[in-house]
Design an enzyme around this catalytic site. Structure first.
Site, PDB file in Angstrom:
ATOM      1  CB  CYS A 211      -5.136 -18.740  21.734  1.00  0.00           C
ATOM      2  SG  CYS A 211      -6.777 -19.321  22.490  1.00  0.00           S
TER       3      CYS A 211
ATOM      4  CG  ASP B 256      -3.063  -7.822   2.943  1.00  0.00           C
ATOM      5  OD1 ASP B 256      -3.339  -7.091   3.791  1.00  0.00           O
ATOM      6  OD2 ASP B 256      -3.542  -7.584   1.720  1.00  0.00           O
TER       7      ASP B 256
ATOM      8  CB  THR C  67      -0.923  -0.006   1.221  1.00  0.00           C
ATOM      9  OG1 THR C  67      -1.964  -1.097   1.049  1.00  0.00           O
ATOM     10  CG2 THR C  67      -1.896   1.185   1.465  1.00  0.00           C
TER      11      THR C  67
HETATM   12  N1  ASP Z   1      -2.723  -5.510   0.237  1.00  0.00           N
HETATM   13  C1  ASP Z   1      -1.844  -4.584   0.588  1.00  0.00           C
HETATM   14  C2  ASP Z   1      -0.297  -5.450   0.507  1.00  0.00           C
HETATM   15  O1  ASP Z   1      -0.478  -6.380   1.713  1.00  0.00           O
HETATM   16  C3  ASP Z   1      -1.990  -4.153   2.041  1.00  0.00           C
HETATM   17  C4  ASP Z   1      -1.014  -3.177   2.417  1.00  0.00           C
HETATM   18  O2  ASP Z   1       0.149  -3.121   2.050  1.00  0.00           O
HETATM   19  O3  ASP Z   1      -1.335  -2.720   3.836  1.00  0.00           O
HETATM   20  O4  ASP Z   1       0.228  -5.504  -0.132  1.00  0.00           O
END
Ligand code: ASP
Length: 337
Positions: free
Chosen positions: A274, A92, A14
């Site tokens: 958990c 992710d 992101t």
């Molecule tokens: N889908 C994105 C990724 O993992 C989410 C992120 O970067 O926050 O590349």
């Protein structure tokens, strides 16, 4: 005094993405352009930094063994030339990648800090610059010598971290291990919990595409449906069990799977659903069958770390018995018994 040097590896995520008709996508060259225009990134007190952009840039959902090897190989190649490394990565699967590199980079004595952001740095209210600046400072500090994950003011051990939130700035936690540092007005390092620098020679262990699996136990699971996937091709399976390592039904229900795993030499690793606490096989009758079948106890390891460790140990060429034994040992701070 000579300025410290940090190498930033930009793998995607992101942090450098731009909006498109299909949602956010990585865009080559964009992040460097934005960073060059940000005053803080040129601040005279910030360590010197270079940026290496991977190609293609990826959403981290697409990152696995091949990309881990590329990250590890790049760090190994540039190891002597820098004081520390920052890996910009999607959130992710960041905890998987940080776990993988913590095993792959043997005898590490320099910091490797994974970070990213929840909002792209080209967008309003992005958390990206703050995460990068703090990560660069920590990478140059000489105070940590392990693979870490920095996010929203917290420095976590990479192989203890897990993504907890898809929308909060504090996206990560390390439920079973204390923070290594916290960034407020000052960055406070917890020197008593940071691992010492590796004593042997630094070495990069390449990973292979080892066939492994993760099976999450759920109420009503019909174990017989999963018997067919337990082929001799599977080297290891992480079972995400209830609580302290418990499975539903009588021991008989899971017996076919255990038998198949034993016949095929598949290593069964017992993790917990958990986030906090440890697996303790044999505490309840519902985990006795696993214990008797020789399943491996992951103690308080995250699933991410258990997966990465299976890749690592089989990539090292160990036989199944040695893998079982080492899965239960603490190698790089990933578990407490
Ligand atoms: N889908 C994105 C990724 O993992 C989410 C992120 O970067 O926050 O590349």
């Amino acid at each position: 005094m000579k300025k410290k040097r940090v190498c930033i590896l930009y793998t995607g995520g992101t942090i450098g993405m731009i909006p498109s008709d299909q949602g956010y996508v990585p865009a080559a060259g964009k992040l460097k352009m934005v960073l060059n225009g940000v005053q803080t990134m040129q601040h005279p007190e910030l360590p010197e930094w270079d940026l290496i952009e991977f190609s293609p840039l990826l959403d981290s959902s697409d990152i696995a063994v091949k990309e881990w090897n590329e990250m590890g190989r790049t760090i190994a190649r540039l190891y002597q030339g820098y004081d520390g490394f920052v890996v910009l990565h999607g959130t992710d699967t960041m905890a998987y990648s940080a776990s993988a590199l913590s095993f792959m980079l043997e005898n590490l004595s320099k910091p490797v800090i994974f970070t990213g952001s929840q909002i792209p740095i080209s967008q309003l209210r992005s958390d990206g610059i703050d995460n990068i600046v703090n990560s660069v400072i920590i990478a140059a500090s000489g105070k940590v010598h392990e693979v870490c994950l920095y996010f929203n003011g917290k420095l976590l051990r990479g192989n203890r971290s897990t993504k907890m939130s898809s929308d909060q700035f504090g996206a990560f936690e390390s439920p079973n291990a204390p923070y290594l540092a916290e960034a407020g007005i000052n960055i406070r390092y917890r020197t008593n919990v940071i691992r010492p620098a590796g004593e042997g020679e630094f070495r990069f262990q390449e990973f292979h595409e080892i066939p492994i699996g993760v099976l999450k136990i759920f109420p009503g699971i019909q174990f017989e449906l999963f018997e067919s996937i337990m082929t001799e091709k599977l080297k290891g399976v992480v079972l995400e069990t209830f609580g302290a390592g418990n499975i539903p039904g009588s021991a008989d229900a899971i017996l076919p799977i255990l038998r198949k795993a034993r016949d095929n030499g598949t290593v069964l690793v017992i993790c917990s659903q958990c986030l906090k606490g440890s697996v303790s096989l044999g505490t309840y009758e519902t985990s006795a069958a696993l214990k008797e079948a020789g399943a491996v106890c992951a103690y308080d390891m995250t699933t991410e770390a258990a997966v990465a460790k299976l890749y690592y140990l089989f990539s090292c060429g160990y036989d199944a018995d040695t893998v079982k034994q080492k899965m239960e040992e603490d190698l790089v701070g990933e578990l407490n018994k």
